[in-house]
Write a protein that holds these residues in place. Structure first.
Motif: not given
Length: 85
Positions: A34-58
């Motif tokens: 949704s546009e609402y949530y997409a506006k709040g995304l932190d955008v960075a170049e590359g594949v980022i592994e952080n506290n959120v992405t490590l929970v969401v993706f395997s």
């Protein structure tokens, strides 16, 4: 994105995709998050592994995305949501 409004729950959202710039990435992410949530995304170049992405993706997802870098159009998105109320 780590989203919480009332403190009773949380939604962890992540998106990996190819784009020429941050606006293009948010537009692509808004198709699934949704546009609402997409506006709040932190955008960075590359594949980022952080506290959120490590929970969401395997770990396998990160491995595959990195293996396809530059060879395929990649779009990965995920949501983990819980509410304790």
């Amino acid at each position: 994105m780590d989203y919480f409004a009332t403190g009773e729950g949380r939604s962890l959202m992540a998106y990996i995709g190819y784009a020429q710039n941050a606006d293009e990435l948010r537009k692509s992410a808004s198709e699934v998050l949704s546009e609402y949530y997409a506006k709040g995304l932190d955008v960075a170049e590359g594949v980022i592994e952080n506290n959120v992405t490590l929970v969401v993706f395997s770990a396998k997802t990160f491995e595959l995305v990195r293996a396809f870098d530059g060879q395929a159009s990649t779009r990965c998105f995920g949501l983990v949501s819980f509410n304790r109320s």
